[in-house]
Design a protein around this motif. Structure first.
Motif, PDB file in Angstrom:
ATOM      1  N   THR A 197      39.325  55.280  41.737  1.00 48.53           N
ATOM      2  CA  THR A 197      40.439  55.226  40.789  1.00 48.53           C
ATOM      3  C   THR A 197      40.718  53.791  40.355  1.00 48.53           C
ATOM      4  OG1 THR A 197      41.427  57.124  41.905  1.00 48.53           O
ATOM      5  CG2 THR A 197      42.853  55.864  40.421  1.00 48.53           C
ATOM      6  N   PRO A 198      40.678  53.518  39.054  1.00 46.58           N
ATOM      7  CA  PRO A 198      40.933  52.144  38.571  1.00 46.58           C
ATOM      8  C   PRO A 198      42.336  51.676  38.932  1.00 46.58           C
ATOM      9  CG  PRO A 198      39.984  53.521  36.843  1.00 46.58           C
ATOM     10  CD  PRO A 198      40.356  54.441  37.968  1.00 46.58           C
ATOM     11  N   ARG A 199      42.444  50.399  39.205  1.00 45.24           N
ATOM     12  CA  ARG A 199      43.755  49.817  39.463  1.00 45.24           C
ATOM     13  C   ARG A 199      44.463  49.558  38.137  1.00 45.24           C
ATOM     14  NH1 ARG A 199      41.434  45.305  43.724  1.00 45.24           N
ATOM     15  NH2 ARG A 199      40.634  46.789  45.253  1.00 45.24           N
ATOM     16  N   VAL A 200      45.768  49.325  38.224  1.00 52.82           N
ATOM     17  CA  VAL A 200      46.538  49.034  37.012  1.00 52.82           C
ATOM     18  C   VAL A 200      46.055  47.714  36.424  1.00 52.82           C
ATOM     19  CG1 VAL A 200      48.826  48.510  36.101  1.00 52.82           C
ATOM     20  CG2 VAL A 200      48.539  50.303  37.832  1.00 52.82           C
ATOM     21  N   ALA A 201      45.810  47.717  35.126  1.00 53.59           N
ATOM     22  CA  ALA A 201      45.367  46.500  34.443  1.00 53.59           C
ATOM     23  C   ALA A 201      46.474  46.024  33.506  1.00 53.59           C
ATOM     24  CB  ALA A 201      44.092  46.776  33.656  1.00 53.59           C
ATOM     25  N   TYR A 202      46.693  44.722  33.472  1.00 53.98           N
ATOM     26  CA  TYR A 202      47.706  44.142  32.601  1.00 53.98           C
ATOM     27  C   TYR A 202      47.009  43.629  31.340  1.00 53.98           C
ATOM     28  CZ  TYR A 202      50.540  44.589  36.760  1.00 53.98           C
ATOM     29  OH  TYR A 202      51.194  45.101  37.848  1.00 53.98           O
ATOM     30  N   VAL A 203      47.227  44.359  30.255  1.00 54.95           N
ATOM     31  CA  VAL A 203      46.473  44.134  29.024  1.00 54.95           C
ATOM     32  C   VAL A 203      46.602  42.704  28.526  1.00 54.95           C
ATOM     33  CG1 VAL A 203      46.273  44.806  26.602  1.00 54.95           C
ATOM     34  CG2 VAL A 203      46.557  46.558  28.357  1.00 54.95           C
ATOM     35  N   TRP A 209      37.225  45.299  22.840  1.00 52.48           N
ATOM     36  CA  TRP A 209      37.273  44.737  24.189  1.00 52.48           C
ATOM     37  C   TRP A 209      37.351  45.826  25.228  1.00 52.48           C
ATOM     38  CZ3 TRP A 209      36.407  39.716  24.008  1.00 52.48           C
ATOM     39  CH2 TRP A 209      36.702  39.038  22.822  1.00 52.48           C
ATOM     40  N   HIS A 210      36.249  46.092  25.930  1.00 54.34           N
ATOM     41  CA  HIS A 210      36.352  46.945  27.109  1.00 54.34           C
ATOM     42  C   HIS A 210      36.264  46.043  28.321  1.00 54.34           C
ATOM     43  CE1 HIS A 210      31.961  47.040  26.030  1.00 54.34           C
ATOM     44  NE2 HIS A 210      31.841  46.750  27.319  1.00 54.34           N
ATOM     45  N   PHE A 211      36.919  46.407  29.366  1.00 52.69           N
ATOM     46  CA  PHE A 211      36.994  45.476  30.477  1.00 52.69           C
ATOM     47  C   PHE A 211      36.760  46.172  31.800  1.00 52.69           C
ATOM     48  CE2 PHE A 211      40.985  46.699  32.409  1.00 52.69           C
ATOM     49  CZ  PHE A 211      41.631  47.345  31.380  1.00 52.69           C
ATOM     50  N   HIS A 212      36.465  45.373  32.803  1.00 54.92           N
ATOM     51  CA  HIS A 212      36.286  45.853  34.165  1.00 54.92           C
ATOM     52  C   HIS A 212      37.393  45.267  35.009  1.00 54.92           C
ATOM     53  CE1 HIS A 212      32.308  47.597  33.407  1.00 54.92           C
ATOM     54  NE2 HIS A 212      32.209  46.609  32.532  1.00 54.92           N
TER      55      HIS A 212
END
Length: 242
Positions: free
Chosen positions: A86-92, A238-241
């Motif tokens: 499960t991905p962690r919360v990302a701050y855009v 922009w896709h990110f990891h």
């Protein structure tokens, strides 16, 4: 700079009804903040380009039902259990600032900030090895992904049933033409490795990656590093990891 609207009295002929004054909704342009951006050029790149870009976050892939299928074998072979979790919360905003601060000498060993990126007042290490450490991986013996040496006809034959060549005049494959086990693998690729919302078709880049993953391991650190570097230089979506 937007031009100011004329007042009602200067607006020329009208129906006689007085218009309500419009509310000002636009914000004043932000100023350069050296706690967020390493240089003024980085801030300008953020202001005029990156801040308007779309971010495609990674998505969760449930792998429990695919242990004995191609997807399960690929995850086990590459030790990607933590990567597809499960991905962690990302701050855009921080993600966009990160991309803005990636400087042109990131991969230059002679530069003082070689493989470092300025984030909120400090330099953080950013390299293929650091990415591997983040995911708890040590597969430095993994293969380096070389798309240039992959024959498109060989790719199609391995991914599809009843198709032996890339569709003439097309830059994509129809997702429905993929073998069932490849479709499952593509769900992970589209959610984690090459995040995209366009899943009804498969680009050449994605097809070559799917072909590669069927039989080979992938140097995840190098792959993510090179993709981020490519996105920074090409200003694509922009896709990110995480």
């Amino acid at each position: 700079m937007p031009r100011a609207k004329k007042s009602t009295q200067e607006a020329g002929p009208s129906s006689g009804k007085r218009k309500a004054p419009s509310k000002r909704t636009s914000k004043q342009p932000a100023t350069y903040d050296d706690t967020k951006f390493e240089t003024e050029d980085a801030w300008l790149a953020y202001k005029h380009d990156i801040s308007r870009r779309t971010i495609l976050p990674e998505r969760r892939v449930l792998t429990s039902d695919f242990a004995n299928e191609l997807l399960g074998h690929v995850i086990a072979r590459n030790q990607w259990e933590s990567f597809v979790a499960t991905p962690r919360v990302a701050y855009v905003e921080i993600v966009k600032e990160f991309y803005a601060n990636i400087h042109e000498n990131l991969d230059n060993p002679d530069h003082p900030q070689y493989r470092q990126v300025y984030v909120r007042g400090q330099y953080i290490p950013f390299s293929p090895m650091e990415i591997l450490r983040y995911y708890g991986l040590d597969n430095m013996e993994a293969d380096i992904f070389h798309t240039a040496h992959t024959n498109p006809h060989e790719v199609v034959t391995s991914l599809c049933q009843g198709i032996d060549h890339w569709p003439d005049g097309s830059s994509t494959l129809d997702y429905r033409s993929l073998l069932p086990q490849v479709r499952t693998l593509d769900k992970m690729v589209s959610a984690n490795l090459l995040p995209t919302t366009h899943t009804s078709t498969v680009t050449m880049e994605r097809a070559r990656l799917l072909h590669w993953l069927q039989t080979k391991t992938l140097h995840l650190g190098n792959y993510i590093f090179c993709n981020i570097w490519h996105i920074r230089n090409n200003r694509d979506v922009w896709h990110f990891h995480r």
